[in-house]
Write a protein that holds these residues in place. Structure first.
Motif, PDB file in Angstrom:
ATOM      1  N   ARG A   1       0.834  -1.211   0.000  1.00  0.00           N
ATOM      2  CA  ARG A   1       0.000   0.000   0.000  1.00  0.00           C
ATOM      3  C   ARG A   1       0.865   1.256   0.000  1.00  0.00           C
ATOM      4  NH1 ARG A   1      -4.939   2.640  -0.812  1.00  0.00           N
ATOM      5  NH2 ARG A   1      -4.901   4.511   0.484  1.00  0.00           N
ATOM      6  N   LYS A   2       1.886   1.285   0.846  1.00  0.00           N
ATOM      7  CA  LYS A   2       2.739   2.468   0.957  1.00  0.00           C
ATOM      8  C   LYS A   2       3.469   2.747  -0.353  1.00  0.00           C
ATOM      9  CE  LYS A   2       6.669   2.164   3.111  1.00  0.00           C
ATOM     10  NZ  LYS A   2       7.685   2.049   4.191  1.00  0.00           N
ATOM     11  N   ILE A   3       4.082   1.735  -0.931  1.00  0.00           N
ATOM     12  CA  ILE A   3       4.843   1.943  -2.167  1.00  0.00           C
ATOM     13  C   ILE A   3       3.915   2.253  -3.332  1.00  0.00           C
ATOM     14  CG2 ILE A   3       6.471   0.856  -3.772  1.00  0.00           C
ATOM     15  CD1 ILE A   3       7.640  -0.659  -1.443  1.00  0.00           C
ATOM     16  N   SER A   4       2.693   1.719  -3.321  1.00  0.00           N
ATOM     17  CA  SER A   4       1.714   2.074  -4.359  1.00  0.00           C
ATOM     18  C   SER A   4       1.416   3.566  -4.346  1.00  0.00           C
ATOM     19  CB  SER A   4       0.417   1.277  -4.146  1.00  0.00           C
ATOM     20  OG  SER A   4       0.635  -0.097  -4.310  1.00  0.00           O
ATOM     21  N   GLU A   5       1.312   4.129  -3.158  1.00  0.00           N
ATOM     22  CA  GLU A   5       1.085   5.578  -3.046  1.00  0.00           C
ATOM     23  C   GLU A   5       2.298   6.355  -3.558  1.00  0.00           C
ATOM     24  OE1 GLU A   5       0.131   6.258   1.017  1.00  0.00           O
ATOM     25  OE2 GLU A   5      -1.940   5.524   0.820  1.00  0.00           O
ATOM     26  N   TYR A   6       3.503   5.865  -3.263  1.00  0.00           N
ATOM     27  CA  TYR A   6       4.712   6.526  -3.758  1.00  0.00           C
ATOM     28  C   TYR A   6       4.739   6.537  -5.280  1.00  0.00           C
ATOM     29  CZ  TYR A   6       6.752   6.392   0.962  1.00  0.00           C
ATOM     30  OH  TYR A   6       7.010   6.580   2.292  1.00  0.00           O
ATOM     31  N   VAL A   7       4.384   5.403  -5.880  1.00  0.00           N
ATOM     32  CA  VAL A   7       4.366   5.314  -7.338  1.00  0.00           C
ATOM     33  C   VAL A   7       3.339   6.292  -7.919  1.00  0.00           C
ATOM     34  CG1 VAL A   7       3.771   3.827  -9.300  1.00  0.00           C
ATOM     35  CG2 VAL A   7       5.219   2.948  -7.458  1.00  0.00           C
ATOM     36  N   ALA A   8       2.155   6.350  -7.326  1.00  0.00           N
ATOM     37  CA  ALA A   8       1.105   7.251  -7.812  1.00  0.00           C
ATOM     38  C   ALA A   8       1.546   8.708  -7.720  1.00  0.00           C
ATOM     39  CB  ALA A   8      -0.179   7.035  -7.013  1.00  0.00           C
ATOM     40  N   GLN A   9       2.217   9.069  -6.624  1.00  0.00           N
ATOM     41  CA  GLN A   9       2.673  10.448  -6.456  1.00  0.00           C
ATOM     42  C   GLN A   9       3.798  10.795  -7.432  1.00  0.00           C
ATOM     43  OE1 GLN A   9       3.644  10.502  -2.285  1.00  0.00           O
ATOM     44  NE2 GLN A   9       1.510  10.451  -1.641  1.00  0.00           N
ATOM     45  N   LEU A  10       4.695   9.864  -7.668  1.00  0.00           N
ATOM     46  CA  LEU A  10       5.781  10.121  -8.614  1.00  0.00           C
ATOM     47  C   LEU A  10       5.266  10.212 -10.046  1.00  0.00           C
ATOM     48  CD1 LEU A  10       8.528   7.790  -7.093  1.00  0.00           C
ATOM     49  CD2 LEU A  10       8.660  10.286  -7.323  1.00  0.00           C
ATOM     50  N   ARG A  11       4.270   9.447 -10.382  1.00  0.00           N
ATOM     51  CA  ARG A  11       3.663   9.562 -11.712  1.00  0.00           C
ATOM     52  C   ARG A  11       2.984  10.916 -11.882  1.00  0.00           C
ATOM     53  NH1 ARG A  11       0.744   3.607 -12.599  1.00  0.00           N
ATOM     54  NH2 ARG A  11       2.682   2.442 -13.061  1.00  0.00           N
ATOM     55  N   ARG A  12       2.421  11.421 -10.815  1.00  0.00           N
ATOM     56  CA  ARG A  12       1.727  12.700 -10.892  1.00  0.00           C
ATOM     57  C   ARG A  12       2.712  13.865 -11.089  1.00  0.00           C
ATOM     58  NH1 ARG A  12      -3.321  14.202  -9.465  1.00  0.00           N
ATOM     59  NH2 ARG A  12      -3.685  12.123  -8.594  1.00  0.00           N
ATOM     60  N   ILE A  13       3.842  13.845 -10.400  1.00  0.00           N
ATOM     61  CA  ILE A  13       4.767  14.978 -10.467  1.00  0.00           C
ATOM     62  C   ILE A  13       5.696  14.905 -11.669  1.00  0.00           C
ATOM     63  CG2 ILE A  13       4.705  15.251  -7.970  1.00  0.00           C
ATOM     64  CD1 ILE A  13       7.388  13.892  -7.796  1.00  0.00           C
ATOM     65  N   GLY A  14       5.843  13.728 -12.273  1.00  0.00           N
ATOM     66  CA  GLY A  14       6.691  13.604 -13.458  1.00  0.00           C
ATOM     67  C   GLY A  14       8.171  13.588 -13.100  1.00  0.00           C
ATOM     68  N   PRO A  15       9.051  13.513 -14.131  1.00  0.00           N
ATOM     69  CA  PRO A  15      10.496  13.364 -13.894  1.00  0.00           C
ATOM     70  C   PRO A  15      11.238  14.679 -13.658  1.00  0.00           C
ATOM     71  CG  PRO A  15      10.027  13.219 -16.241  1.00  0.00           C
ATOM     72  CD  PRO A  15       8.714  13.400 -15.557  1.00  0.00           C
ATOM     73  N   GLY A  16      10.536  15.760 -13.496  1.00  0.00           N
ATOM     74  CA  GLY A  16      11.199  17.060 -13.399  1.00  0.00           C
ATOM     75  C   GLY A  16      11.601  17.439 -11.979  1.00  0.00           C
ATOM     76  N   HIS A  17      11.422  18.739 -11.672  1.00  0.00           N
ATOM     77  CA  HIS A  17      11.861  19.299 -10.407  1.00  0.00           C
ATOM     78  C   HIS A  17      11.118  18.699  -9.203  1.00  0.00           C
ATOM     79  CE1 HIS A  17      13.751  22.265  -7.824  1.00  0.00           C
ATOM     80  NE2 HIS A  17      12.565  22.588  -7.327  1.00  0.00           N
ATOM     81  N   GLY A  18       9.913  18.181  -9.451  1.00  0.00           N
ATOM     82  CA  GLY A  18       9.125  17.613  -8.357  1.00  0.00           C
ATOM     83  C   GLY A  18       9.797  16.408  -7.708  1.00  0.00           C
ATOM     84  N   VAL A  19      10.646  15.699  -8.452  1.00  0.00           N
ATOM     85  CA  VAL A  19      11.346  14.549  -7.889  1.00  0.00           C
ATOM     86  C   VAL A  19      12.244  14.983  -6.735  1.00  0.00           C
ATOM     87  CG1 VAL A  19      13.058  12.740  -8.366  1.00  0.00           C
ATOM     88  CG2 VAL A  19      11.241  13.218 -10.027  1.00  0.00           C
ATOM     89  N   TRP A  20      12.869  16.158  -6.885  1.00  0.00           N
ATOM     90  CA  TRP A  20      13.750  16.644  -5.814  1.00  0.00           C
ATOM     91  C   TRP A  20      12.940  16.914  -4.543  1.00  0.00           C
ATOM     92  CZ3 TRP A  20      14.163  21.061  -2.840  1.00  0.00           C
ATOM     93  CH2 TRP A  20      15.350  21.182  -2.092  1.00  0.00           C
ATOM     94  N   HIS A  21      11.759  17.522  -4.700  1.00  0.00           N
ATOM     95  CA  HIS A  21      10.912  17.780  -3.537  1.00  0.00           C
ATOM     96  C   HIS A  21      10.447  16.464  -2.891  1.00  0.00           C
ATOM     97  CE1 HIS A  21      10.526  22.154  -3.697  1.00  0.00           C
ATOM     98  NE2 HIS A  21      10.465  22.054  -5.029  1.00  0.00           N
ATOM     99  N   PHE A  22      10.108  15.475  -3.725  1.00  0.00           N
ATOM    100  CA  PHE A  22       9.714  14.172  -3.211  1.00  0.00           C
ATOM    101  C   PHE A  22      10.875  13.532  -2.446  1.00  0.00           C
ATOM    102  CE2 PHE A  22       8.813   9.660  -3.266  1.00  0.00           C
ATOM    103  CZ  PHE A  22       7.437   9.583  -3.140  1.00  0.00           C
ATOM    104  N   ASP A  23      12.060  13.694  -2.978  1.00  0.00           N
ATOM    105  CA  ASP A  23      13.250  13.153  -2.324  1.00  0.00           C
ATOM    106  C   ASP A  23      13.454  13.805  -0.952  1.00  0.00           C
ATOM    107  OD1 ASP A  23      15.966  11.663  -2.562  1.00  0.00           O
ATOM    108  OD2 ASP A  23      16.538  13.718  -2.067  1.00  0.00           O
ATOM    109  N   GLN A  24      13.212  15.084  -0.846  1.00  0.00           N
ATOM    110  CA  GLN A  24      13.357  15.776   0.427  1.00  0.00           C
ATOM    111  C   GLN A  24      12.328  15.296   1.444  1.00  0.00           C
ATOM    112  OE1 GLN A  24      15.937  18.073   1.238  1.00  0.00           O
ATOM    113  NE2 GLN A  24      16.618  17.013  -0.619  1.00  0.00           N
TER     114      GLN A  24
END
Length: 264
Positions: free
Chosen positions: A230-253
């Motif tokens: 369940r937890k990793i499914s949410e991570y995947v959904a959020q990463l798909r939403r933000i795309g490969p750009g600057h949002g990945v850095w915020h997710f990483d933080q």
């Protein structure tokens, strides 16, 4: 009313000549009607004293006779005498032992892949410290699962046999998805695969009527596995939403600081 148990009701009656005796004609106990209490207050007024019935009647009334010294004889014959045999092993089949060893290997392999992901995201030219932290902790968790299964194997009298592990991939970049989403989708697939292996182990335990192993898998692994999926499914959904750009850095933080934004 007082309750008195006596191995022999006749001896009691002879010592109490003033007592009235009423015996149940069935298999139950005898009843004694008592006179009024004396000055010492030893006997209750008009009460009944129940005497246990003798010999065969007791056995028939209980209907269950436990004879430990007789019943333990067959267990004594099963105690192994070979020096390399486990003394603790009981109702633990070879199939269950093999299935536990297979699951140990699965847990170690998943841990190995997560460790490779940790090493990738910790590189100086990738520098996603939050992802590195997440996969390092995930690797340690899966290794802990393997060690718990090893402890269980030894506790039940099985023999741990470690198997070989395949070398994991060391590159996780993806042209379309990017490395963060690609690695997290791989983690989700690994968790689902691990869950399938645990369900297979649970099935083997059921088929072998191993109640203890069934309870152990259910209480220690299955619920936690569902929570991880369940937890990793949410991570995947959020990463798909933000795309490969600057949002990945915020997710990483957020992963690095364990904030509630990505908490399970």
């Amino acid at each position: 009313m007082p309750l008195t148990i006596s191995p022999s009701s006749t001896s009691i009656i002879s010592q109490r000549p003033n007592l009235s005796f009423f015996k149940n004609r069935g298999t139950g106990p005898a009843f004694i009607k008592l006179p009024k209490s004396n000055n010492n207050g030893n006997v209750g007024s008009g009460g009944l004293v129940i005497f246990a019935s003798n010999g065969a009647n007791n056995r028939q009334a209980l209907e269950v006779v436990f004879e430990p010294f007789e019943e333990v004889k067959k267990e004594l014959l099963l105690v192994p005498t070979e020096p390399n045999a486990s003394l603790a092993r009981q109702k633990y089949t070879d199939e269950s032992v093999a299935a536990i060893n297979e699951q140990i290997n699965v847990e170690y392999n998943v841990s190995y892949v997560y460790h490779a992901m940790y090493a990738y995201f910790d590189r100086d030219n990738v520098a996603l410290k939050g992802f590195a932290k997440f996969f390092k902790e995930s690797s340690a968790e899966e290794r802990g699962h393997a060690e718990k299964l090893m402890e269980y194997q030894n506790k039940r009298g099985g023999r741990v046999k470690l198997q070989s592990m395949l070398m994991p991939c060391s590159e996780f970049d993806h042209a379309e998805k990017g490395d963060a989403l690609h690695a997290m989708e791989l983690a989700l697939a690994l968790e689902k695969l691990n869950n399938e292996k645990l369900l297979n182990l649970h099935k083997i335990a059921n088929e072998n009527n191993d109640v203890h192993l069934v309870d152990y898998i259910e209480s220690e692994y299955l619920n936690e596995q569902v929570e991880s999926i369940r937890k990793i499914s949410e991570y995947v959904a959020q990463l798909r939403r933000i795309g490969p750009g600057h949002g990945v850095w915020h997710f990483d933080q957020m992963l690095l600081n364990d904030t509630a934004g990505v908490a399970a």
